[in-house]
Design an enzyme around this catalytic site. Structure first.
Site, PDB file in Angstrom:
ATOM      1  N   GLY A 279       0.796  -1.359   0.008  1.00  0.00           N
ATOM      2  CA  GLY A 279       0.244  -0.028   0.113  1.00  0.00           C
ATOM      3  C   GLY A 279       0.885   1.298   0.159  1.00  0.00           C
TER       4      GLY A 279
ATOM      5  N   GLY B 223       2.514   2.247   5.509  1.00  0.00           N
ATOM      6  CA  GLY B 223       3.316   0.985   5.586  1.00  0.00           C
ATOM      7  C   GLY B 223       4.389   1.498   6.574  1.00  0.00           C
TER       8      GLY B 223
ATOM      9  N   GLU C 164       5.673  -3.486   0.889  1.00  0.00           N
ATOM     10  CA  GLU C 164       5.874  -2.888  -0.547  1.00  0.00           C
ATOM     11  C   GLU C 164       5.094  -1.523  -0.603  1.00  0.00           C
ATOM     12  OE1 GLU C 164       7.660  -3.616  -2.477  1.00  0.00           O
ATOM     13  OE2 GLU C 164       8.351  -5.867  -1.767  1.00  0.00           O
TER      14      GLU C 164
ATOM     15  N   CYS D 230       1.912   0.925  -8.696  1.00  0.00           N
ATOM     16  CA  CYS D 230       2.973   1.515  -7.924  1.00  0.00           C
ATOM     17  C   CYS D 230       4.394   1.605  -8.706  1.00  0.00           C
ATOM     18  CB  CYS D 230       3.481   0.344  -6.886  1.00  0.00           C
ATOM     19  SG  CYS D 230       3.665  -1.181  -7.643  1.00  0.00           S
TER      20      CYS D 230
ATOM     21  N   GLN E 203     -10.206   9.634  -4.231  1.00  0.00           N
ATOM     22  CA  GLN E 203      -8.977   9.683  -4.971  1.00  0.00           C
ATOM     23  C   GLN E 203      -8.788  10.505  -6.392  1.00  0.00           C
ATOM     24  OE1 GLN E 203      -6.577   7.152  -4.052  1.00  0.00           O
ATOM     25  NE2 GLN E 203      -5.140   7.644  -5.564  1.00  0.00           N
TER      26      GLN E 203
HETATM   27  P1  NAD Z   1      -3.327   2.336   1.396  1.00  0.00           P
HETATM   28  O1  NAD Z   1      -2.040   2.450   2.107  1.00  0.00           O
HETATM   29  O2  NAD Z   1      -4.400   3.293   1.697  1.00  0.00           O
HETATM   30  O3  NAD Z   1      -4.064   0.845   1.851  1.00  0.00           O
HETATM   31  C1  NAD Z   1      -3.520  -0.484   1.740  1.00  0.00           C
HETATM   32  C2  NAD Z   1      -4.126  -1.293   2.660  1.00  0.00           C
HETATM   33  O4  NAD Z   1      -3.673  -0.929   3.931  1.00  0.00           O
HETATM   34  C3  NAD Z   1      -5.786  -1.453   2.624  1.00  0.00           C
HETATM   35  O5  NAD Z   1      -6.181  -2.520   3.006  1.00  0.00           O
HETATM   36  C4  NAD Z   1      -5.911  -0.517   3.769  1.00  0.00           C
HETATM   37  O6  NAD Z   1      -7.261  -0.664   4.185  1.00  0.00           O
HETATM   38  C5  NAD Z   1      -5.110  -0.662   4.825  1.00  0.00           C
HETATM   39  N1  NAD Z   1      -4.662   0.350   5.834  1.00  0.00           N
HETATM   40  C6  NAD Z   1      -5.034   1.527   5.777  1.00  0.00           C
HETATM   41  N2  NAD Z   1      -4.863   2.154   6.846  1.00  0.00           N
HETATM   42  C7  NAD Z   1      -3.975   1.309   7.759  1.00  0.00           C
HETATM   43  C8  NAD Z   1      -3.552   1.234   9.131  1.00  0.00           C
HETATM   44  N3  NAD Z   1      -3.619   2.375   9.821  1.00  0.00           N
HETATM   45  N4  NAD Z   1      -3.045   0.090   9.642  1.00  0.00           N
HETATM   46  C9  NAD Z   1      -3.329  -1.090   8.852  1.00  0.00           C
HETATM   47  N5  NAD Z   1      -3.754  -1.185   7.692  1.00  0.00           N
HETATM   48  C10 NAD Z   1      -4.135   0.048   7.014  1.00  0.00           C
HETATM   49  O7  NAD Z   1      -2.941   2.107  -0.191  1.00  0.00           O
HETATM   50  P2  NAD Z   1      -4.199   2.016  -1.295  1.00  0.00           P
HETATM   51  O8  NAD Z   1      -4.675   3.404  -1.519  1.00  0.00           O
HETATM   52  O9  NAD Z   1      -4.946   0.860  -1.071  1.00  0.00           O
HETATM   53  O10 NAD Z   1      -3.197   1.471  -2.482  1.00  0.00           O
HETATM   54  C11 NAD Z   1      -2.365   2.613  -3.249  1.00  0.00           C
HETATM   55  C12 NAD Z   1      -1.025   2.564  -2.816  1.00  0.00           C
HETATM   56  O11 NAD Z   1      -0.233   1.164  -2.772  1.00  0.00           O
HETATM   57  C13 NAD Z   1       0.019   3.416  -3.555  1.00  0.00           C
HETATM   58  O12 NAD Z   1       0.746   4.178  -2.807  1.00  0.00           O
HETATM   59  C14 NAD Z   1       0.874   2.573  -4.452  1.00  0.00           C
HETATM   60  O13 NAD Z   1       2.191   2.793  -4.888  1.00  0.00           O
HETATM   61  C15 NAD Z   1       1.091   1.414  -3.192  1.00  0.00           C
HETATM   62  N6  NAD Z   1       1.404   0.088  -3.912  1.00  0.00           N
HETATM   63  C16 NAD Z   1       2.598  -0.553  -4.050  1.00  0.00           C
HETATM   64  C17 NAD Z   1       2.788  -1.718  -4.527  1.00  0.00           C
HETATM   65  C18 NAD Z   1       4.392  -2.223  -4.358  1.00  0.00           C
HETATM   66  O14 NAD Z   1       4.555  -3.344  -4.604  1.00  0.00           O
HETATM   67  N7  NAD Z   1       5.405  -1.681  -4.177  1.00  0.00           N
HETATM   68  C19 NAD Z   1       1.754  -2.462  -5.216  1.00  0.00           C
HETATM   69  C20 NAD Z   1       0.653  -1.752  -5.429  1.00  0.00           C
HETATM   70  C21 NAD Z   1       0.429  -0.703  -4.578  1.00  0.00           C
END
Ligand code: NAD
Length: 482
Positions: free
Chosen positions: A226, A231, A248, A282, A329
């Protein structure tokens, strides 16, 4: 169109809860499904179930665990049309992209099924005369898996499959915006014969359910994909209970186009990297550094490509770019682009599409920027939408220095026909994934995947690299003489 229910799956049972929320289609606002949101009590139950199932699951031969993954892969692959349509309705990606991702998720399950028959552990020569000295791999225990919405089939697959194959039990939380797509894998694994409690899924907000997973003292490891901000928060929380953590995170991926590049191929790859999945990858291309003599041609061709892209509903034939995942978004992206417009030149797109047929969805035109300062927010921070910026450069050193200038180090590409230049780029670029003459996005299922610095933390995912995170190592000194 049908609506579906996103329920929690604990100890082999599908459970409703008291708090429900709608899961809506970003392309037209229709309700795709109803989500039964869990609380931290459900997370406790899921962790307990995972613990009770742990020993029996770990004791099974890996090939028997693999056979379950293989059966699930077969079901998921034969369902790729329906599953892909669900993905498009939940998060907007055009159907051809969704379908390919579903097939890829099945391939990932199949790859890890094969791990059950491949070697792991190493033998060493011991200094003691009789001793057999070797390492064994053991499951870590209960693994928490938290995934984003942008690859809602592939990312759950590439975490769940190795976690299960290597003998761990799991508490899984998919992102709200694509939870039904993720739960489809859980259904298939359940039907394929996974014993109750081995895989548990909780549905709900990151701040409630995700945070409870990160904080739970009886979860041994967390694999998260995420945003960088989320993260890092998870890392902080998880370190209080000394969990193993794999993150990631975001990316800000550069492309260098040298004077000797095949221009049209470079333009096509940058457009694909920047605008496929509406730039919500990402590994999406965000910055392009083009040799000054090609800069005008390159920019003109890229702007033409972006302007002519067919934006529309992801299930409609011929659509090249769908809506963004939701209105919040979209709004965030548009605001970032407005700020960028004060510093540079928006050459096309970048505005909300409001007229028929777009008025009920979260659509915008793909955006190309030029003339931005290198330290502009847009040039340094991930703006998770269909947007890319282009700059002219005068030599390789300048291009590589600029490419290496953000806090993210996920993917990078160079377009050149010069082998020396390609070799030097591979050696000097800071990125976990490097492409020569191919787009920044794109990953095969059997090789390591992951970023460095602000993009990744812990061992890489996928392929044989996955064993590092999902197992512990035991070193065995065995003297058969007794
Ligand atoms: P996000 O960080 O908002 O959410 C990711 C996950 O984390 C979701 O399931 C969300 O509900 C959960 N989450 C949110 N707050 C949390 C908390 N406080 N504690 C625990 N879990 C929590 O990300 P998103 O908007 O779903 O995805 C987009 C992001 O993901 C972008 O920044 C993208 O670059 C990244 N991404 C990275 C990769 C990689 O492999 N590097 C791959 C895909 C997406």
């Amino acid at each position: 169109m049908t609506t579906a229910t996103g329920r929690n799956f604990i100890r082999g049972q599908w459970l409703n809860t008291d708090e429900v929320a709608n899961d809506t289609d970003p392309g037209n606002g229709d309700v795709v499904g109803v989500l039964a949101r869990a609380t931290s009590d459900h997370v406790d139950e899921a962790v307990e179930a995972a613990h009770s199932a742990s020993q029996e699951w770990a004791d099974l031969p890996a090939s028997a665990r693999g056979a379950i993954l293989r059966r699930a892969a077969d079901e998921l692959e034969s369902d790729a049309d329906e599953w892909g349509r669900l993905m498009t309705r939940e998060m907007g990606k055009p159907f051809p992209e969704s379908r390919v991702e579903c097939v890829r998720a099945a391939a990932i399950l199949r790859f890890f099924a094969g791990e059950g028959h491949r070697p792991y552990g190493e033998h060493y020569a011991s200094d003691a005369p009789q001793t057999w000295l070797f390492t064994r791999r053991h499951p870590v225990g209960v693994v928490g898996i938290i995934t984003p919405w942008n690859f809602p089939a592939a990312i759950p697959a590439w975490k769940l499959a190795p976690a299960l194959l290597f003998g761990n039990t799991v508490v899984f939380k998919a992102a709200d915006d694509a939870v039904l797509t993720g739960l489809r894998i859980v259904e298939a694994l359940d039907r394929a014969g996974l014993p109750p409690g081995v895989l548990n899924a909780v549905v709900g907000r990151g701040s409630v359910v995700g945070a409870a997973i990160a904080d739970h003292p009886a979860i041994d490891a967390i694999s998260f994909t995420g945003s960088t901000e989320t993260g890092r928060g998870i890392l902080e929380t998880a370190s209080r209970t000394a969990k193993r953590v794999q993150l990631e995170m975001g990316g800000h991926n550069p492309v260098i186009v040298r004077s000797d590049a095949a221009l049209d191929a470079a333009v096509a790859a940058v457009a694909l990297g920047a605008f496929a999945s509406a730039g919500q990858k990402c590994t999406a291309t965000r910055r392009v550094y083009v040799a000054r003599d090609l800069y005008d041609d390159f920019t003109e061709k890229l702007v033409a490509k972006a302007t002519n892209m067919r934006v529309g509903y992801g299930l409609d034939e011929g659509v090249e770019m769908g809506p963004l995942v939701n209105d919040v978004q979209l709004q965030g992206v548009l605001e970032a682009l407005e700020r960028a417009e004060k510093e540079g030149q928006l050459r096309c797109g970048g505005k909300r599409l409001v007229d028929e047929p777009y008025e009920r969805g979260s659509y915008m035109g793909p955006a190309v920027f030029t003339d931005l300062p290198h330290d502009a927010e847009f040039a340094c921070e991930e703006v998770f939408g269909p947007n890319v910026a282009v700059w002219p450069v005068d030599h390789d050193d300048e291009a590589i220095e600029l490419a290496n200038s953000t806090k993210y180090d996920l993917s990078a590409a160079i377009f050149t026909r010069d082998l020396d230049a390609a070799k030097s780029f591979v050696e000097r670029i800071r990125a976990g994934i490097v492409h020569v003459n191919s787009q920044t996005a794109g990953a095969e299922v059997h090789v390591p995947f992951g970023g460095l610095a602000g993009s990744g933390y812990g061992p890489h995912e996928q392929g044989r690299a996955a064993i590092e995170f999902y197992t512990t190592t035991k070193t065995v000194y065995l003297d058969p003489a007794g």
